[in-house]
Write a protein that holds these residues in place. Structure first.
Motif, mmCIF file in Angstrom:
data_model
loop_
_atom_site.group_PDB
_atom_site.id
_atom_site.type_symbol
_atom_site.label_atom_id
_atom_site.label_comp_id
_atom_site.label_asym_id
_atom_site.label_seq_id
_atom_site.Cartn_x
_atom_site.Cartn_y
_atom_site.Cartn_z
ATOM 1 N N GLY A 62 0.828 -1.210 0.000
ATOM 2 C CA GLY A 62 0.000 0.000 0.000
ATOM 3 C C GLY A 62 0.857 1.252 0.000
ATOM 4 N N THR A 63 1.897 1.248 0.803
ATOM 5 C CA THR A 63 2.821 2.384 0.846
ATOM 6 C C THR A 63 3.474 2.586 -0.518
ATOM 7 O OG1 THR A 63 3.247 2.068 3.196
ATOM 8 C CG2 THR A 63 4.914 3.293 1.945
ATOM 9 N N GLN A 64 3.896 1.508 -1.151
ATOM 10 C CA GLN A 64 4.526 1.620 -2.475
ATOM 11 C C GLN A 64 3.558 2.199 -3.503
ATOM 12 O OE1 GLN A 64 6.088 -2.589 -2.224
ATOM 13 N NE2 GLN A 64 7.680 -1.647 -3.470
ATOM 14 N N LEU A 65 2.308 1.767 -3.467
ATOM 15 C CA LEU A 65 1.324 2.304 -4.407
ATOM 16 C C LEU A 65 1.092 3.793 -4.178
ATOM 17 C CD1 LEU A 65 -1.374 -0.481 -4.786
ATOM 18 C CD2 LEU A 65 -0.121 0.634 -6.629
ATOM 19 N N ILE A 66 0.924 4.188 -2.927
ATOM 20 C CA ILE A 66 0.694 5.611 -2.640
ATOM 21 C C ILE A 66 1.930 6.425 -3.010
ATOM 22 C CG2 ILE A 66 0.257 7.319 -0.828
ATOM 23 C CD1 ILE A 66 -2.223 5.671 -1.627
ATOM 24 N N GLU A 67 3.114 5.929 -2.724
ATOM 25 C CA GLU A 67 4.334 6.642 -3.111
ATOM 26 C C GLU A 67 4.409 6.782 -4.633
ATOM 27 O OE1 GLU A 67 7.366 4.328 -1.158
ATOM 28 O OE2 GLU A 67 7.206 5.526 0.688
ATOM 29 N N TRP A 68 4.006 5.741 -5.367
ATOM 30 C CA TRP A 68 3.966 5.847 -6.827
ATOM 31 C C TRP A 68 3.020 6.975 -7.240
ATOM 32 C CZ3 TRP A 68 0.010 5.895 -10.217
ATOM 33 C CH2 TRP A 68 0.355 5.923 -11.569
ATOM 34 N N ALA A 69 1.819 7.013 -6.627
ATOM 35 C CA ALA A 69 0.815 8.023 -6.991
ATOM 36 C C ALA A 69 1.305 9.433 -6.674
ATOM 37 C CB ALA A 69 -0.501 7.740 -6.273
ATOM 38 N N VAL A 70 1.961 9.618 -5.551
ATOM 39 C CA VAL A 70 2.482 10.942 -5.186
ATOM 40 C C VAL A 70 3.585 11.355 -6.163
ATOM 41 C CG1 VAL A 70 3.763 12.215 -3.411
ATOM 42 C CG2 VAL A 70 1.803 10.786 -2.765
ATOM 43 N N GLU A 71 4.470 10.431 -6.502
ATOM 44 C CA GLU A 71 5.544 10.754 -7.446
ATOM 45 C C GLU A 71 4.980 11.049 -8.833
ATOM 46 O OE1 GLU A 71 8.833 11.996 -8.955
ATOM 47 O OE2 GLU A 71 8.571 11.591 -6.811
ATOM 48 N N GLU A 72 4.004 10.279 -9.274
ATOM 49 C CA GLU A 72 3.378 10.545 -10.576
ATOM 50 C C GLU A 72 2.674 11.899 -10.554
ATOM 51 O OE1 GLU A 72 2.219 10.129 -14.552
ATOM 52 O OE2 GLU A 72 3.820 9.183 -13.392
ATOM 53 N N SER A 73 2.059 12.248 -9.437
ATOM 54 C CA SER A 73 1.412 13.559 -9.296
ATOM 55 C C SER A 73 2.445 14.672 -9.449
ATOM 56 C CB SER A 73 0.703 13.659 -7.947
ATOM 57 O OG SER A 73 -0.339 12.720 -7.857
ATOM 58 N N ARG A 74 3.592 14.512 -8.812
ATOM 59 C CA ARG A 74 4.667 15.503 -8.961
ATOM 60 C C ARG A 74 5.099 15.596 -10.425
ATOM 61 N NH1 ARG A 74 6.937 13.345 -3.963
ATOM 62 N NH2 ARG A 74 6.656 14.936 -2.377
ATOM 63 N N ARG A 75 5.297 14.442 -11.039
ATOM 64 C CA ARG A 75 5.736 14.406 -12.434
ATOM 65 C C ARG A 75 4.743 15.113 -13.349
ATOM 66 N NH1 ARG A 75 5.633 12.053 -17.067
ATOM 67 N NH2 ARG A 75 3.879 10.666 -16.734
ATOM 68 N N GLN A 76 3.459 15.041 -13.006
ATOM 69 C CA GLN A 76 2.405 15.670 -13.798
ATOM 70 C C GLN A 76 2.204 17.150 -13.430
ATOM 71 O OE1 GLN A 76 -0.062 14.185 -15.993
ATOM 72 N NE2 GLN A 76 0.861 12.162 -16.014
ATOM 73 N N GLY A 77 3.023 17.673 -12.517
ATOM 74 C CA GLY A 77 2.945 19.085 -12.160
ATOM 75 C C GLY A 77 1.892 19.425 -11.116
ATOM 76 N N CYS A 78 1.411 18.431 -10.405
ATOM 77 C CA CYS A 78 0.399 18.687 -9.368
ATOM 78 C C CYS A 78 1.029 19.372 -8.158
ATOM 79 C CB CYS A 78 -0.252 17.377 -8.916
ATOM 80 S SG CYS A 78 -1.156 16.542 -10.224
ATOM 81 N N ARG A 79 0.243 20.236 -7.535
ATOM 82 C CA ARG A 79 0.699 20.903 -6.324
ATOM 83 C C ARG A 79 -0.045 20.407 -5.091
ATOM 84 N NH1 ARG A 79 0.526 26.614 -8.657
ATOM 85 N NH2 ARG A 79 -0.359 27.135 -6.647
ATOM 86 N N LEU A 80 -1.002 19.499 -5.279
ATOM 87 C CA LEU A 80 -1.790 18.977 -4.173
ATOM 88 C C LEU A 80 -2.269 17.580 -4.546
ATOM 89 C CD1 LEU A 80 -3.272 19.758 -1.457
ATOM 90 C CD2 LEU A 80 -5.214 20.366 -2.905
ATOM 91 N N VAL A 81 -2.185 16.653 -3.605
ATOM 92 C CA VAL A 81 -2.724 15.308 -3.771
ATOM 93 C C VAL A 81 -3.839 15.141 -2.759
ATOM 94 C CG1 VAL A 81 -2.254 12.831 -3.702
ATOM 95 C CG2 VAL A 81 -0.468 14.403 -4.475
ATOM 96 N N GLN A 82 -5.001 14.730 -3.239
ATOM 97 C CA GLN A 82 -6.162 14.547 -2.374
ATOM 98 C C GLN A 82 -6.597 13.088 -2.415
ATOM 99 O OE1 GLN A 82 -8.158 18.821 -3.575
ATOM 100 N NE2 GLN A 82 -9.338 17.009 -3.910
ATOM 101 N N LEU A 83 -7.266 12.666 -1.376
ATOM 102 C CA LEU A 83 -7.939 11.375 -1.385
ATOM 103 C C LEU A 83 -9.059 11.434 -0.375
ATOM 104 C CD1 LEU A 83 -7.008 9.660 1.371
ATOM 105 C CD2 LEU A 83 -4.957 9.335 0.027
ATOM 106 N N THR A 84 -10.024 10.559 -0.561
ATOM 107 C CA THR A 84 -11.087 10.418 0.420
ATOM 108 C C THR A 84 -11.107 8.966 0.876
ATOM 109 O OG1 THR A 84 -12.794 9.912 -1.217
ATOM 110 C CG2 THR A 84 -12.510 12.237 -0.608
#
Length: 150
Positions: A100-122
């Protein structure tokens, strides 16, 4: 530990993804593979949208985790692009393994790569273990969410 690969989902992953989505009390009420048609149609829509990233974690050819990452351009926060992480699921055999940690870390890194300034989840209010997990990863509970079922 065996090889883990995070990759884009394919139509052949749908049964495993839906099985993970259904493998808890909330998902068991919402998901069913009796008729794969709605899942195949949804997959086709996701695959056509470059802002949608449905990924799976694959270990030794077996789908053991999934999540969906959505990239959302916006005007608020001075035109910030944000991402939303949804439908995070880990196969029961893999829970507690760090996947789970690896998946979330992937998502955060991909968000950075895509130029995101905020990651949200519910996360559903009943998923207290998930809340602790996300907080350990640096997420903070900051909003009250609402849904309207159509």
């Amino acid at each position: 530990m065996s090889d883990l690969r995070i990759r884009p989902a394919s139509p052949s992953d749908i049964p495993a993804i839906v099985a993970m989505l259904a493998d808890d009390p909330l998902g068991a009420q919402r998901e069913s593979l009796d008729d794969p048609t709605p899942y195949l149609a949804a997959f086709a829509r996701l695959a056509e949208d470059p802002n949608q990233h449905l990924v799976v974690a694959d270990r030794d050819g077996r789908t053991v985790g999934t999540l969906q990452l959505t990239i959302i351009p916006g005007l608020s926060r001075r035109g910030a692009t944000r991402s939303i992480i949804e439908a995070v699921r880990i196969h029961a055999d893999e829970r507690g393994s760090g996947l789970g940690t690896q998946l979330i870390e992937w998502a955060v890194e991909e968000s950075r790569r895509q130029g995101c300034r905020l990651v949200q989840l519910t996360s559903d209010v009943s998923r207290t273990d998930a809340h602790r997990f996300y907080e350990r990863l640096g997420f903070e509970a900051s909003h009250l969410g609402f849904k309207l079922v159509l």
